[in-house]
Design an enzyme around this catalytic site. Structure first.
Site, mmCIF file in Angstrom:
data_model
loop_
_atom_site.group_PDB
_atom_site.id
_atom_site.type_symbol
_atom_site.label_atom_id
_atom_site.label_comp_id
_atom_site.label_asym_id
_atom_site.label_seq_id
_atom_site.Cartn_x
_atom_site.Cartn_y
_atom_site.Cartn_z
ATOM 1 N N PHE A 11 32.743 -21.107 47.286
ATOM 2 C CA PHE A 11 32.028 -22.156 46.547
ATOM 3 C C PHE A 11 31.342 -21.493 45.357
ATOM 4 O O PHE A 11 30.152 -21.628 45.138
ATOM 5 C CB PHE A 11 31.012 -22.830 47.486
ATOM 6 C CG PHE A 11 30.611 -24.225 47.067
ATOM 7 C CD1 PHE A 11 31.568 -25.205 46.845
ATOM 8 C CD2 PHE A 11 29.275 -24.562 46.923
ATOM 9 C CE1 PHE A 11 31.197 -26.488 46.472
ATOM 10 C CE2 PHE A 11 28.888 -25.839 46.551
ATOM 11 C CZ PHE A 11 29.852 -26.816 46.332
ATOM 12 N N GLU A 151 48.919 -23.963 42.138
ATOM 13 C CA GLU A 151 49.123 -24.178 40.701
ATOM 14 C C GLU A 151 48.122 -23.413 39.839
ATOM 15 O O GLU A 151 48.467 -22.891 38.776
ATOM 16 C CB GLU A 151 49.044 -25.679 40.380
ATOM 17 C CG GLU A 151 49.448 -26.029 38.965
ATOM 18 C CD GLU A 151 50.876 -25.568 38.663
ATOM 19 O OE1 GLU A 151 51.013 -24.509 38.030
ATOM 20 O OE2 GLU A 151 51.826 -26.250 39.046
ATOM 21 N N VAL A 154 48.032 -19.278 37.948
ATOM 22 C CA VAL A 154 48.476 -18.794 36.631
ATOM 23 C C VAL A 154 48.244 -19.910 35.615
ATOM 24 O O VAL A 154 48.693 -21.044 35.815
ATOM 25 C CB VAL A 154 49.977 -18.408 36.653
ATOM 26 C CG1 VAL A 154 50.423 -17.921 35.276
ATOM 27 C CG2 VAL A 154 50.239 -17.320 37.692
ATOM 28 N N GLY A 208 30.991 -15.371 30.232
ATOM 29 C CA GLY A 208 31.338 -15.616 31.633
ATOM 30 C C GLY A 208 32.812 -15.372 31.928
ATOM 31 O O GLY A 208 33.292 -15.704 33.001
ATOM 32 N N GLU A 211 34.201 -9.738 33.922
ATOM 33 C CA GLU A 211 33.304 -9.295 34.994
ATOM 34 C C GLU A 211 32.387 -8.194 34.469
ATOM 35 O O GLU A 211 32.645 -7.622 33.407
ATOM 36 C CB GLU A 211 34.135 -8.696 36.140
ATOM 37 C CG GLU A 211 35.201 -9.587 36.694
ATOM 38 C CD GLU A 211 34.647 -10.645 37.621
ATOM 39 O OE1 GLU A 211 33.646 -10.361 38.304
ATOM 40 O OE2 GLU A 211 35.193 -11.761 37.621
ATOM 41 N N ASP A 222 44.909 -7.986 35.996
ATOM 42 C CA ASP A 222 44.955 -9.445 36.153
ATOM 43 C C ASP A 222 46.256 -10.001 35.573
ATOM 44 O O ASP A 222 46.894 -10.872 36.164
ATOM 45 C CB ASP A 222 43.739 -10.093 35.460
ATOM 46 C CG ASP A 222 43.804 -11.612 35.499
ATOM 47 O OD1 ASP A 222 43.564 -12.188 36.576
ATOM 48 O OD2 ASP A 222 44.153 -12.222 34.465
ATOM 49 N N LYS A 226 49.549 -11.807 37.664
ATOM 50 C CA LYS A 226 50.102 -13.109 37.248
ATOM 51 C C LYS A 226 51.608 -12.991 36.980
ATOM 52 O O LYS A 226 52.386 -13.877 37.353
ATOM 53 C CB LYS A 226 49.368 -13.622 36.010
ATOM 54 C CG LYS A 226 47.966 -14.115 36.368
ATOM 55 C CD LYS A 226 47.154 -14.448 35.145
ATOM 56 C CE LYS A 226 45.806 -15.016 35.555
ATOM 57 N NZ LYS A 226 44.826 -15.003 34.453
ATOM 58 N N GLY A 323 38.974 -22.701 31.781
ATOM 59 C CA GLY A 323 37.730 -22.302 32.460
ATOM 60 C C GLY A 323 37.765 -22.852 33.865
ATOM 61 O O GLY A 323 38.774 -23.432 34.272
HETATM 62 N N1 LIG Z 1 37.077 -18.539 37.460
HETATM 63 C C1 LIG Z 1 38.239 -19.042 37.033
HETATM 64 O O1 LIG Z 1 38.289 -19.768 36.022
HETATM 65 C C2 LIG Z 1 39.514 -18.784 37.805
HETATM 66 C C3 LIG Z 1 40.741 -19.127 37.227
HETATM 67 C C4 LIG Z 1 41.925 -18.970 37.968
HETATM 68 C C5 LIG Z 1 41.853 -18.440 39.244
HETATM 69 N N2 LIG Z 1 40.643 -18.073 39.780
HETATM 70 C C6 LIG Z 1 40.612 -17.541 41.136
HETATM 71 O O2 LIG Z 1 39.845 -18.424 41.960
HETATM 72 C C7 LIG Z 1 39.178 -17.687 42.973
HETATM 73 C C8 LIG Z 1 37.690 -18.006 42.911
HETATM 74 O O3 LIG Z 1 37.174 -17.648 41.643
HETATM 75 P P1 LIG Z 1 35.652 -17.891 41.256
HETATM 76 O O4 LIG Z 1 35.538 -17.645 39.806
HETATM 77 O O5 LIG Z 1 35.175 -19.196 41.832
HETATM 78 O O6 LIG Z 1 34.962 -16.702 42.075
HETATM 79 P P2 LIG Z 1 33.422 -16.546 42.458
HETATM 80 O O7 LIG Z 1 32.577 -17.350 41.516
HETATM 81 O O8 LIG Z 1 33.171 -15.110 42.637
HETATM 82 O O9 LIG Z 1 33.315 -17.281 43.893
HETATM 83 C C9 LIG Z 1 33.911 -16.765 45.046
HETATM 84 C C10 LIG Z 1 33.409 -17.550 46.236
HETATM 85 O O10 LIG Z 1 34.013 -17.038 47.421
HETATM 86 C C11 LIG Z 1 32.993 -16.787 48.393
HETATM 87 N N3 LIG Z 1 33.470 -15.772 49.330
HETATM 88 C C12 LIG Z 1 33.671 -14.444 49.124
HETATM 89 N N4 LIG Z 1 34.186 -13.852 50.222
HETATM 90 C C13 LIG Z 1 34.294 -14.850 51.147
HETATM 91 C C14 LIG Z 1 34.723 -14.902 52.501
HETATM 92 N N5 LIG Z 1 35.194 -13.816 53.129
HETATM 93 N N6 LIG Z 1 34.669 -16.078 53.170
HETATM 94 C C15 LIG Z 1 34.206 -17.204 52.566
HETATM 95 N N7 LIG Z 1 33.788 -17.221 51.278
HETATM 96 C C16 LIG Z 1 33.838 -16.057 50.587
HETATM 97 C C17 LIG Z 1 31.790 -16.381 47.585
HETATM 98 O O11 LIG Z 1 30.599 -16.505 48.324
HETATM 99 P P3 LIG Z 1 29.263 -15.674 47.905
HETATM 100 O O12 LIG Z 1 29.032 -15.933 46.460
HETATM 101 O O13 LIG Z 1 28.218 -16.252 48.776
HETATM 102 O O14 LIG Z 1 29.617 -14.256 48.197
HETATM 103 C C18 LIG Z 1 31.886 -17.436 46.469
HETATM 104 O O15 LIG Z 1 31.391 -18.671 46.938
HETATM 105 C C19 LIG Z 1 39.501 -16.220 42.725
HETATM 106 O O16 LIG Z 1 40.551 -15.814 43.553
HETATM 107 C C20 LIG Z 1 39.920 -16.194 41.259
HETATM 108 O O17 LIG Z 1 40.811 -15.132 40.964
HETATM 109 C C21 LIG Z 1 39.488 -18.236 39.086
#
Ligand SMILES: NC(=O)c1ccc[n+]([C@@H]2O[C@H](COP(=O)([O-])OP(=O)(O)OC[C@H]3O[C@@H](n4cnc5c(N)ncnc54)[C@H](OP(=O)(O)O)[C@@H]3O)[C@@H](O)[C@H]2O)c1
Length: 341
Positions: A11, A151, A154, A208, A211, A222, A226, A323
């Site tokens: 989340f 989906e 990538v 944002g 990292e 990354d 992909k 985003g």
């Molecule tokens: N951001 C983007 O625009 C984007 C685009 C394409 C794909 N993605 C992919 O989408 C995924 C999520 O990205 P995000 O940006 O939302 O990441 P994020 O902001 O770091 O959020 C990750 C979430 O996963 C939770 N988490 C970590 N380990 C866990 C576990 N073992 N069990 C349950 N929950 C766990 C974290 O909880 P805590 O915070 O409490 O640790 C956090 O709620 C990633 O795989 C990323 O590569 C992201």
């Protein structure tokens, strides 16, 4: 009217954007598709877990996380860990959005496996699960009469996998070229307007996109994962990120960017793959791109991919300024495709 119970694993940026999108689209889903939903579970790593079989107040959950509180304040259900959460959540659909693991795809693969075994559709934005377990998870989903969809892995919300799945039956993908990493494209674009590499990285971090440790983007990991996902799924050749020939953008200097600009060209981190009989040659590397290329005009954090198939000689998709909201749309589209098929 079809009703679905949803659970969120992860989340963060994406999970929260999906919650907001689902709330915004609630009326539309009901009117256009006869679909209603309740979110019955949300689990995070360090911000608690919640299960509520009659439906979680999403606005309240978003507020708790935004203010740094634990979701566990909203639940009476005892859960020991994430796996226990999946067993107990009772959902029809699990959205797996935990951080990507470039080396093994875990623990996302295990999460998705358990969800499918419990008869849930599994939908993810997590690339690791696709490159390390696409075949196994797809077969498991099929054996359970459920879907494993990804989906958003990538180009976020842009329909890449569903393009081939639904819109291009019978087409054979011969090669692709694209810009698939937003952070490096933003850095290179900023360098063209005179910023140093370090300042451009800092800008991407503030926006944002990058990292705190930006090496996964800058060194091309990354982009490589992909490429591996596209080759594995769309070309039918299993490929892992270390098998992709990979060079990041560290060697691109301000001088090189300036010289390219003077010649009317641009440096781009280009992702490519090409069939070679039964194998595929794949690559991530900085390339000088000329104005005639579909990659040339792609600015900032936008991305692009050009496909060459045996039936369409060139087909390009450009996604402007992606985003978490566009990633959330990819997940929503997967949800609708899973439950309507
Ligand atoms: N951001 C983007 O625009 C984007 C685009 C394409 C794909 N993605 C992919 O989408 C995924 C999520 O990205 P995000 O940006 O939302 O990441 P994020 O902001 O770091 O959020 C990750 C979430 O996963 C939770 N988490 C970590 N380990 C866990 C576990 N073992 N069990 C349950 N929950 C766990 C974290 O909880 P805590 O915070 O409490 O640790 C956090 O709620 C990633 O795989 C990323 O590569 C992201």
């Amino acid at each position: 009217m079809a009703h679905f119970k949803l659970a969120f694993l992860g989340f963060g940026n994406v999970g929260q954007a999906l919650a907001a999108l689902l709330m915004r689209k609630r009326g539309e889903l009901k009117e256009r598709y006869n679909i209603t939903y309740t979110v019955v579970g949300i689990a995070t790593g360090r911000h608690g877990r919640i299960i509520n079989p009659v439906g979680i107040d999403l606005t309240g959950a978003l507020e708790l996380v935004r203010t740094g509180h634990s979701l566990s304040l909203m639940t009476n259900t005892l859960m020991f860990n994430t796996v226990d959460f999946i067993h107990k959540c009772g959902a029809d659909v699990l959205f797996e959005n935990t951080p990507v693991n470039h080396q093994s795809g875990q623990p996302a693969i295990e999460h998705i496996q358990i969800a499918l075994e419990h008869g849930m559709h599994a939908i993810t934005a997590n690339k690791g699960a696709v490159v390390y377990a696409y075949k196994e998870l797809t077969e498991l989903a099929r054996s359970k009469g459920r879907k494993f969809l990804f989906e958003s892995t990538v180009m976020d919300g842009a329909p890449i996998f569903s393009l081939f799945r639904f819109a291009l039956p019978g087409a054979r993908l011969a090669s692709f070229r694209g810009i698939l990493n937003s952070t490096t494209n933003l850095i290179l674009t900023r360098m063209e307007s005179g910023e140093t590499f370090q300042d451009a990285v800092r800008f991407a971090q503030k926006a944002g996109l990058a990292e705190t440790d930006p090496s996964a983007d800058i060194d091309g990991w990354d982009a490589a994962i992909k490429v591996a996902a596209l080759v594995t799924v769309l070309m039918g050749v299993p490929l892992k990120p270390p098998q992709v020939e990979r060079n990041g953008i560290r060697a691109i200097t301000e001088e090189m960017v300036k010289n390219a600009k003077a010649e009317g060209k641009r440096w781009k981190l280009v992702c490519s793959a090409e069939r070679d009989r039964d194998t595929v040659r794949s690559r991530v590397a900085p390339e000088l791109v000329s104005p005639g290329s579909p990659l040339f005009g792609v600015e900032g954090s936008s991305s692009v991919v050009e496909f060459k198939t045996d039936v369409l000689s060139s087909l390009s998709i450009v996604e402007g300024n992606p985003g978490p909201e566009t990633t959330a749309y990819g997940l929503l589209a997967d949800f609708l495709n899973a439950v309507r098929s």
